[in-house]
Design a protein around this motif. Structure first.
Motif, PDB file in Angstrom:
ATOM      1  N   PRO A   1     -69.511   4.111  11.336  1.00 27.40           N
ATOM      2  CA  PRO A   1     -69.975   3.932   9.969  1.00 27.40           C
ATOM      3  C   PRO A   1     -71.321   4.620   9.752  1.00 27.40           C
ATOM      4  CG  PRO A   1     -70.485   1.986  11.245  1.00 27.40           C
ATOM      5  CD  PRO A   1     -69.710   2.902  12.158  1.00 27.40           C
ATOM      6  N   TYR A   2     -71.746   4.661   8.494  1.00 28.06           N
ATOM      7  CA  TYR A   2     -73.087   5.121   8.160  1.00 28.06           C
ATOM      8  C   TYR A   2     -74.067   3.953   8.248  1.00 28.06           C
ATOM      9  CZ  TYR A   2     -71.009   9.334   6.026  1.00 28.06           C
ATOM     10  OH  TYR A   2     -70.327  10.495   5.792  1.00 28.06           O
ATOM     11  N   ASN A   3     -75.293   4.269   8.605  1.00 29.66           N
ATOM     12  CA  ASN A   3     -76.412   3.332   8.492  1.00 29.66           C
ATOM     13  C   ASN A   3     -77.038   3.622   7.126  1.00 29.66           C
ATOM     14  OD1 ASN A   3     -78.897   2.021   8.637  1.00 29.66           O
ATOM     15  ND2 ASN A   3     -79.154   2.433  10.817  1.00 29.66           N
ATOM     16  N   THR A   4     -76.797   2.746   6.160  1.00 28.28           N
ATOM     17  CA  THR A   4     -77.069   3.051   4.755  1.00 28.28           C
ATOM     18  C   THR A   4     -78.068   2.084   4.141  1.00 28.28           C
ATOM     19  OG1 THR A   4     -74.858   3.996   4.472  1.00 28.28           O
ATOM     20  CG2 THR A   4     -76.007   3.312   2.481  1.00 28.28           C
ATOM     21  N   VAL A   5     -78.973   2.639   3.341  1.00 31.79           N
ATOM     22  CA  VAL A   5     -79.863   1.825   2.519  1.00 31.79           C
ATOM     23  C   VAL A   5     -79.417   1.976   1.067  1.00 31.79           C
ATOM     24  CG1 VAL A   5     -82.222   1.478   1.707  1.00 31.79           C
ATOM     25  CG2 VAL A   5     -81.807   2.059   4.098  1.00 31.79           C
ATOM     26  N   VAL A   6     -79.120   0.857   0.435  1.00 34.74           N
ATOM     27  CA  VAL A   6     -78.683   0.868  -0.953  1.00 34.74           C
ATOM     28  C   VAL A   6     -79.842   0.415  -1.837  1.00 34.74           C
ATOM     29  CG1 VAL A   6     -77.741  -1.488  -0.814  1.00 34.74           C
ATOM     30  CG2 VAL A   6     -76.916   0.079  -2.583  1.00 34.74           C
ATOM     31  N   ALA A   7     -80.022   1.113  -2.957  1.00 30.14           N
ATOM     32  CA  ALA A   7     -81.059   0.759  -3.930  1.00 30.14           C
ATOM     33  C   ALA A   7     -80.382   0.336  -5.228  1.00 30.14           C
ATOM     34  CB  ALA A   7     -81.990   1.938  -4.177  1.00 30.14           C
ATOM     35  N   ILE A   8     -80.755  -0.834  -5.717  1.00 25.82           N
ATOM     36  CA  ILE A   8     -80.145  -1.421  -6.902  1.00 25.82           C
ATOM     37  C   ILE A   8     -81.255  -1.758  -7.892  1.00 25.82           C
ATOM     38  CG2 ILE A   8     -78.813  -3.404  -7.747  1.00 25.82           C
ATOM     39  CD1 ILE A   8     -77.604  -3.515  -4.858  1.00 25.82           C
ATOM     40  N   ASP A   9     -81.103  -1.374  -9.150  1.00 27.17           N
ATOM     41  CA  ASP A   9     -82.167  -1.642 -10.119  1.00 27.17           C
ATOM     42  C   ASP A   9     -82.089  -3.076 -10.643  1.00 27.17           C
ATOM     43  OD1 ASP A   9     -80.224  -1.752 -12.152  1.00 27.17           O
ATOM     44  OD2 ASP A   9     -80.717   0.209 -12.969  1.00 27.17           O
ATOM     45  N   GLY A  10     -83.036  -3.420 -11.498  1.00 22.46           N
ATOM     46  CA  GLY A  10     -83.130  -4.785 -11.985  1.00 22.46           C
ATOM     47  C   GLY A  10     -82.011  -5.209 -12.906  1.00 22.46           C
ATOM     48  N   GLY A  11     -81.148  -4.270 -13.256  1.00 14.37           N
ATOM     49  CA  GLY A  11     -79.975  -4.607 -14.044  1.00 14.37           C
ATOM     50  C   GLY A  11     -78.734  -4.774 -13.201  1.00 14.37           C
ATOM     51  N   GLY A  12     -78.887  -4.604 -11.887  1.00 18.78           N
ATOM     52  CA  GLY A  12     -77.758  -4.748 -10.971  1.00 18.78           C
ATOM     53  C   GLY A  12     -76.986  -3.470 -10.728  1.00 18.78           C
ATOM     54  N   ARG A  13     -77.505  -2.318 -11.200  1.00 16.83           N
ATOM     55  CA  ARG A  13     -76.815  -1.040 -11.038  1.00 16.83           C
ATOM     56  C   ARG A  13     -77.264  -0.343  -9.757  1.00 16.83           C
ATOM     57  NH1 ARG A  13     -78.308  -1.270 -16.482  1.00 16.83           N
ATOM     58  NH2 ARG A  13     -80.287  -0.311 -15.896  1.00 16.83           N
ATOM     59  N   ILE A  14     -76.299   0.204  -9.026  1.00 18.54           N
ATOM     60  CA  ILE A  14     -76.622   0.986  -7.831  1.00 18.54           C
ATOM     61  C   ILE A  14     -77.200   2.323  -8.270  1.00 18.54           C
ATOM     62  CG2 ILE A  14     -75.693   2.114  -5.779  1.00 18.54           C
ATOM     63  CD1 ILE A  14     -73.477  -0.018  -5.776  1.00 18.54           C
ATOM     64  N   VAL A  15     -78.420   2.625  -7.830  1.00 20.77           N
ATOM     65  CA  VAL A  15     -79.054   3.886  -8.218  1.00 20.77           C
ATOM     66  C   VAL A  15     -79.140   4.873  -7.064  1.00 20.77           C
ATOM     67  CG1 VAL A  15     -80.354   2.886 -10.131  1.00 20.77           C
ATOM     68  CG2 VAL A  15     -81.353   2.878  -7.842  1.00 20.77           C
ATOM     69  N   SER A  16     -78.918   4.384  -5.826  1.00 24.56           N
ATOM     70  CA  SER A  16     -78.987   5.296  -4.683  1.00 24.56           C
ATOM     71  C   SER A  16     -78.345   4.653  -3.468  1.00 24.56           C
ATOM     72  CB  SER A  16     -80.449   5.626  -4.360  1.00 24.56           C
ATOM     73  OG  SER A  16     -80.574   6.351  -3.149  1.00 24.56           O
ATOM     74  N   THR A  17     -77.688   5.478  -2.664  1.00 26.47           N
ATOM     75  CA  THR A  17     -77.266   5.072  -1.326  1.00 26.47           C
ATOM     76  C   THR A  17     -77.722   6.168  -0.368  1.00 26.47           C
ATOM     77  OG1 THR A  17     -75.071   6.021  -1.776  1.00 26.47           O
ATOM     78  CG2 THR A  17     -75.289   3.637  -1.954  1.00 26.47           C
ATOM     79  N   TYR A  18     -78.709   5.836   0.437  1.00 29.29           N
ATOM     80  CA  TYR A  18     -79.239   6.795   1.391  1.00 29.29           C
ATOM     81  C   TYR A  18     -78.667   6.510   2.768  1.00 29.29           C
ATOM     82  CZ  TYR A  18     -82.195   8.976   4.831  1.00 29.29           C
ATOM     83  OH  TYR A  18     -82.618   9.695   5.918  1.00 29.29           O
ATOM     84  N   ARG A  19     -78.048   7.507   3.367  1.00 28.37           N
ATOM     85  CA  ARG A  19     -77.447   7.372   4.698  1.00 28.37           C
ATOM     86  C   ARG A  19     -78.387   7.991   5.730  1.00 28.37           C
ATOM     87  NH1 ARG A  19     -73.225   9.002   0.988  1.00 28.37           N
ATOM     88  NH2 ARG A  19     -71.937   7.155   0.560  1.00 28.37           N
ATOM     89  N   LYS A  20     -78.765   7.193   6.696  1.00 30.72           N
ATOM     90  CA  LYS A  20     -79.761   7.588   7.692  1.00 30.72           C
ATOM     91  C   LYS A  20     -79.420   8.932   8.331  1.00 30.72           C
ATOM     92  CE  LYS A  20     -82.087   5.600  11.765  1.00 30.72           C
ATOM     93  NZ  LYS A  20     -82.059   4.445  12.703  1.00 30.72           N
ATOM     94  N   VAL A  21     -80.368   9.840   8.292  1.00 27.14           N
ATOM     95  CA  VAL A  21     -80.162  11.199   8.788  1.00 27.14           C
ATOM     96  C   VAL A  21     -80.476  11.304  10.279  1.00 27.14           C
ATOM     97  CG1 VAL A  21     -81.000  13.575   8.635  1.00 27.14           C
ATOM     98  CG2 VAL A  21     -80.516  12.277   6.542  1.00 27.14           C
ATOM     99  N   HIS A  22     -81.616  10.781  10.676  1.00 22.42           N
ATOM    100  CA  HIS A  22     -82.059  10.899  12.066  1.00 22.42           C
ATOM    101  C   HIS A  22     -81.657   9.649  12.834  1.00 22.42           C
ATOM    102  CE1 HIS A  22     -84.884  13.567   9.819  1.00 22.42           C
ATOM    103  NE2 HIS A  22     -84.596  14.366  10.833  1.00 22.42           N
TER     104      HIS A  22
END
Length: 259
Positions: free
Chosen positions: A92-113
């Protein structure tokens, strides 16, 4: 904008970890935060997962993200947290998800290093993200770049985010313990702030294997608030673009670069 950095000791059970996330998120909101950052492995810690990792990821990732979205909307606060996302392959990916104050996903960053160092081999179990898939997100008027743990040892990714407009580098981590590892962590965080004249907010897990030491540093690399190795905690800091402008007035390292 107020940013909270949360520190916890995740188990191998996503529901247990979400309870801690809910508690700390509500505390962050009570302290006036607009965004709360959680560590890498907030969803669950791999070493505590029972059974097949791929099956656990397939089962728990959607639940994790959905519950974070509901919580963000309920509390009107942005949430950034790390977990494991299916890649469609065994790793799997090691992922950081960013969600705004309205509950919307604004980013999914998958660990590069991936952490293939100090006798550890993360790449045996985790698939690396695309190094071209690194970008800046905007929440409540501030711009954020996301990094995961080992990424901070590579200055080019922090500089890339900064030149793309990031005001704040958000670092989600599970920084392993070991000789001089706390010193490395603190030194590198300060360096990334100083060399880029940006804020750095870093959330780390605190367990028998990881150091904790979550912190928020200003663009001069000064720790504004921080935690030590307590298993659970939260700090909240007022992060402003004005402070960035003040520092860049007398320390214009970005303007002075010669490429």
């Amino acid at each position: 904008m107020k940013i909270s950095v949360a520190q916890l000791n995740p188990s191998g059970d996503v529901e247990d970890n979400l309870e801690v996330v809910r508690r700390l998120t509500r505390r962050a909101r009570d302290e006036g935060a607009d965004l709360v950052l959680f560590p890498e492995e907030t969803m669950f810690t791999i070493r505590h997962v029972e059974g097949d990792l791929r099956e656990a990821v397939d089962r728990d990732w959607s639940t994790f993200v959905q519950q974070l979205s509901l919580l963000a909307a309920e509390e009107s606060i942005a949430i950034v947290a790390g977990g494991y996302e299916s890649s469609g392959e065994a790793r799997p990916y090691n992922t950081v998800v960013a969600i705004d104050g309205g509950g919307r996903i604004v980013s999914t960053y998958r660990k590069v290093h991936l952490f293939d160092a100090f006798s550890y081999k993360e790449s045996e179990r985790i698939k690396p993200g695309d190094p071209d898939d690194v970008g800046v997100i905007e929440i409540d008027g501030l711009r954020f770049g996301v990094m995961t743990c080992y990424d901070i040892r590579f200055p080019e990714i922090a500089r890339r985010l900064t030149t793309a407009g990031a005001d704040v580098l958000l670092v989600a981590a599970a920084w392993f313990k070991g000789d001089h590892k706390v010193e490395h962590w603190e030194t590198i965080l300060r360096t990334r702030a100083i060399e880029n004249t940006v804020w750095v907010a870093a959330a780390g897990t605190s367990s028998t294997n990881t150091v904790g030491h979550s912190a928020v540093l200003d663009p001069m690399g000064i720790p504004v608030d921080f935690l030590d190795d307590e298993a659970e905690g939260l700090v909240t800091v007022d992060v402003t673009r004005k402070r960035i402008e003040e520092v860049r007035e007398f320390l214009p390292v970005l303007a002075n670069r010669r490429l």
